[in-house]
Write a protein that holds these residues in place. Structure first.
Motif, PDB file in Angstrom:
ATOM      1  N   VAL A  86       0.848  -1.190   0.000  1.00 22.90           N
ATOM      2  CA  VAL A  86       0.000   0.000   0.000  1.00 22.90           C
ATOM      3  C   VAL A  86       0.886   1.243   0.000  1.00 22.90           C
ATOM      4  O   VAL A  86       1.987   1.240   0.545  1.00 22.90           O
ATOM      5  CB  VAL A  86      -0.962   0.002   1.214  1.00 22.90           C
ATOM      6  N   CYS A  87       0.406   2.290  -0.647  1.00 22.68           N
ATOM      7  CA  CYS A  87       1.074   3.585  -0.651  1.00 22.68           C
ATOM      8  C   CYS A  87       0.138   4.577   0.021  1.00 22.68           C
ATOM      9  O   CYS A  87      -1.044   4.660  -0.320  1.00 22.68           O
ATOM     10  CB  CYS A  87       1.374   4.040  -2.070  1.00 22.68           C
ATOM     11  N   SER A  88       0.642   5.310   0.986  1.00 21.97           N
ATOM     12  CA  SER A  88      -0.112   6.359   1.642  1.00 21.97           C
ATOM     13  C   SER A  88       0.421   7.693   1.157  1.00 21.97           C
ATOM     14  O   SER A  88       1.589   7.999   1.364  1.00 21.97           O
ATOM     15  CB  SER A  88       0.022   6.254   3.162  1.00 21.97           C
ATOM     16  N   GLU A  89      -0.420   8.479   0.499  1.00 21.32           N
ATOM     17  CA  GLU A  89      -0.032   9.805   0.026  1.00 21.32           C
ATOM     18  C   GLU A  89      -0.531  10.823   1.037  1.00 21.32           C
ATOM     19  O   GLU A  89      -1.736  11.015   1.198  1.00 21.32           O
ATOM     20  CB  GLU A  89      -0.639  10.078  -1.344  1.00 21.32           C
ATOM     21  N   LEU A  90       0.385  11.445   1.775  1.00 20.86           N
ATOM     22  CA  LEU A  90       0.050  12.431   2.783  1.00 20.86           C
ATOM     23  C   LEU A  90       0.254  13.829   2.213  1.00 20.86           C
ATOM     24  O   LEU A  90       1.321  14.127   1.681  1.00 20.86           O
ATOM     25  CB  LEU A  90       0.932  12.257   4.022  1.00 20.86           C
ATOM     26  N   THR A  91      -0.767  14.655   2.294  1.00 19.94           N
ATOM     27  CA  THR A  91      -0.660  16.019   1.819  1.00 19.94           C
ATOM     28  C   THR A  91      -1.073  16.971   2.927  1.00 19.94           C
ATOM     29  O   THR A  91      -1.971  16.679   3.716  1.00 19.94           O
ATOM     30  CB  THR A  91      -1.557  16.268   0.587  1.00 19.94           C
TER      31      THR A  91
END
Length: 76
Positions: free
Chosen positions: A69-74
């Motif tokens: 899984v990839c978590s994209e935090l913005t």
């Protein structure tokens, strides 16, 4: 878990990658333990900090494979 990040004119973002049988659930639990809750609109988990000047950070989880899984935090 590994990741990278950076900032540009639209704000900052960070990408975290996790692998394992329960990678998606573990990442969601990790974010929830740090105050991220479903935003109700965009399939994201968000948290807001600050009282006078608020800051919002959101995470989108993307399944790359069955066990990654990839978590994209913005933040903005």
């Amino acid at each position: 878990m590994a990741g990278y990040g950076g900032c540009g004119s639209g704000g900052c973002s960070r990408y975290l990658f996790a692998t394992g049988d329960r990678a998606h659930e573990v990442m969601r639990e990790h974010l929830a333990s740090r105050g991220f809750t479903p935003d109700g609109q965009h399939q994201q988990l968000c948290r807001r900090t600050g009282v006078v000047a608020t800051h919002t950070a959101c995470a989108s989880l993307h399944n790359l494979t069955a066990d990654e899984v990839c978590s994209e935090l913005t933040g903005y």
